[in-house]
Design a protein around this motif. Sequence first.
Motif, short mmCIF file in Angstrom:
data_model
loop_
_atom_site.label_atom_id
_atom_site.label_comp_id
_atom_site.label_asym_id
_atom_site.label_seq_id
_atom_site.Cartn_x
_atom_site.Cartn_y
_atom_site.Cartn_z
N CYS A 1 76.75 47.33 62.22
CA CYS A 1 74.99 47.60 61.91
C CYS A 1 75.10 45.63 62.00
N HIS A 2 75.86 45.33 61.15
CA HIS A 2 76.25 44.21 61.18
C HIS A 2 75.91 42.98 62.41
N ARG A 3 77.34 43.77 63.30
CA ARG A 3 76.88 43.70 64.81
C ARG A 3 75.80 43.99 66.01
N ALA A 4 75.45 45.03 65.50
CA ALA A 4 74.20 45.46 66.33
C ALA A 4 72.96 44.78 65.77
N GLU A 5 73.04 43.82 64.66
CA GLU A 5 71.64 43.64 63.96
C GLU A 5 71.40 42.12 64.84
N GLU A 6 72.52 41.44 65.08
CA GLU A 6 73.08 39.85 65.28
C GLU A 6 72.87 40.30 67.22
N GLU A 7 73.09 41.45 67.80
CA GLU A 7 73.30 41.85 69.01
C GLU A 7 71.58 41.94 69.07
N LEU A 8 70.53 42.25 68.44
CA LEU A 8 69.66 42.98 68.71
C LEU A 8 68.51 42.25 68.51
N LEU A 9 68.42 41.32 67.54
CA LEU A 9 68.14 39.98 67.07
C LEU A 9 66.96 39.19 68.24
N PRO A 10 67.66 38.60 68.88
CA PRO A 10 66.62 38.19 70.23
C PRO A 10 65.86 38.66 70.25
N LEU A 11 66.67 40.22 71.28
CA LEU A 11 65.62 41.27 71.96
C LEU A 11 64.66 40.93 70.94
N ARG A 12 64.77 41.31 69.21
CA ARG A 12 63.73 42.48 68.50
C ARG A 12 62.78 41.13 68.19
N GLU A 13 62.92 39.92 68.14
CA GLU A 13 62.40 38.46 67.91
C GLU A 13 61.13 38.53 69.05
N VAL A 14 61.69 38.86 70.36
CA VAL A 14 61.27 38.19 71.47
C VAL A 14 60.09 39.00 71.91
N PHE A 15 60.36 40.32 71.55
CA PHE A 15 59.14 41.40 71.73
C PHE A 15 58.08 41.40 70.60
N ALA A 16 59.34 40.59 69.61
CA ALA A 16 58.01 40.72 68.12
C ALA A 16 56.97 39.62 68.21
N ILE A 17 57.57 38.77 69.24
CA ILE A 17 56.55 37.59 69.54
C ILE A 17 55.19 38.07 70.63
N LEU A 18 55.95 39.63 71.62
CA LEU A 18 54.48 39.71 71.81
C LEU A 18 53.86 40.64 71.82
N PHE A 19 54.32 41.22 70.41
CA PHE A 19 53.11 41.95 69.82
C PHE A 19 52.13 41.18 69.27
#
Length: 568
Positions: free
Chosen positions: A271-289
């Motif tokens: 889960c920690h690795r998954a969070e690290e891998e997804l964090l940049p993508l999640r933040e990009v789409f969060a910014i667009l949101f």
Amino acid sequence: MPHHVDLIVLLALGFGLALFFGYIAARLRLPPLVGYLIAGIAISPNTSGPVGEIALANQLAELGVMFLMFGVGMHFSLKDLLEVRRIALPGAILQILVATLLGVGVASFWGWSFGSALVFGLTLSCASTVVLLKALGDRGLLDSVNGKIAVGWLLVEDLVMVLVLVLLPAVAVLLGGKSLAGQETTSSLIWTITLTLLKVSGFIAFMLIIGKRLVPMIMSFVVRLGSRELFTLTVVACAVSIAYGAYAVFGVSMALGAFFAGMVVKESDFCHRAEEELLPLREVFAILFFVSVGMLFDPKIILEQPLHILSVIAIITLGKTLAAMALVLFFRYPLNTALTVGASLAQIGEFSFILAALGISLGLLTTEAQNLILAGALFSITLNSFMFYAIEPVQKWIRARSSLARLLERSSDPLAMLPDEVDQSYLRDQVVIVGHGEVGKRITETLMQQNIKVVIAEENREIVEGLREKGIAAVSGLATEPSVLIQAHIQHARLLVISPMDILDIHRIVDIAKQLNSEIQVLICAENKEEAELIRIDDIGDVFYAKEQMAINMSQHILHEIHKAHTK
């Protein structure tokens, strides 16, 4: 401009202006989220200047919602919630009720229908996870008792809002809106609500029984392949596919699907690795949101309805804050905890936007209401940083007025004193342990196995209650307050053990302990090497920190093994 570049134009404008305004917000010590909202306003059809394609922005925002909810699911910790359940669960529900009633009352005064007023009140009742985690993280409060209470409180709010998102379409007609499914009779409405609950229950059961096992299994299989990009793709596919599957198969919202996708990924060993891998993508789409949310805002409402906006801001920053503080004090937590939780919840964010958008699609909210909600979010998030800065001055001001402080601090709290059953002979040469986290818990267990007397000083009241049920002497309160160490009988103790905490608090605790017992020996658990060095320079006690002790233990084990090999 040709339509085939609309997406590129939107991304260029959105990211470029989000970077610019986000930088300015950060320089002003405001959450960058404020800058992203302003970037959206700058490219909104409601303002002069470049205009982004709002239909595309809304589609990208849907992805943003999915990843935001996926992140909420990954941060959801049942263990953390259970630790503070006695205050977070009733506190959050009552605070949502108070804020919603305030919103309903104000909106009804404006002449809105009950359905519109209810949805409006609900949008003002839930704080932003993104803003809260950032604010607590910046101040090093995430792992503190106050931080855990605030996060647990917000987790309950999130769960309530998820439930609202699921049920609102089913009851929209009853509230005066329109049904997405088109049923309008009472019998159809009851059937729709029943069917919705059955579908949600079916989806939750599927995720907890099958998804909880299947997703970690797939992730484990992909990890063994050794491909980083495939692992990242697996996490993204889980977030988007489960969210869409929840909508397509079970007919529940994609937001709920993404939330449970995050929960099942959290159950995996990666889960920690998954969070690290997804964090940049999640933040990009969060910014667009947040940019897309800003594009919906019409700044003219600030000039047209300033009193309405002031009312919304007052509900968010004063109504919610005072309600939360009163509830925390009612549960006999200290004033500092009440102020921290109150400041943490004095803003609204992503759930408010999602709920407002749903309210518009159901005909329960107007664009005017949405603009008021967006204005409330923009101003409350901006003011939130200042509310955190005000905690210390407000606390000092209240404590300077002793009668008010005594009333708020509840000095008669039974958990702030050792129970009568603790024999006075026990309170001689005992070890006082400040904090009962992972470190304090292990030390306590080891000492009690050796029949060494211990007294625990812990902020979390529920932990203190649990310790007393086991027959362990414990007092509730901040050890930086002399009364807490006095109740722990520090004046007769032979040893003081301080769990990892803020270095300034460590100094305060040691100073108080030395004043009460000049001969006491002090052991301090440091968070890191730098903190350990600072404490050693100040020479206030013996210092230990995890990596150093691990290195010492491993070195001793290696030398022992080498010695065994040589003696054979």
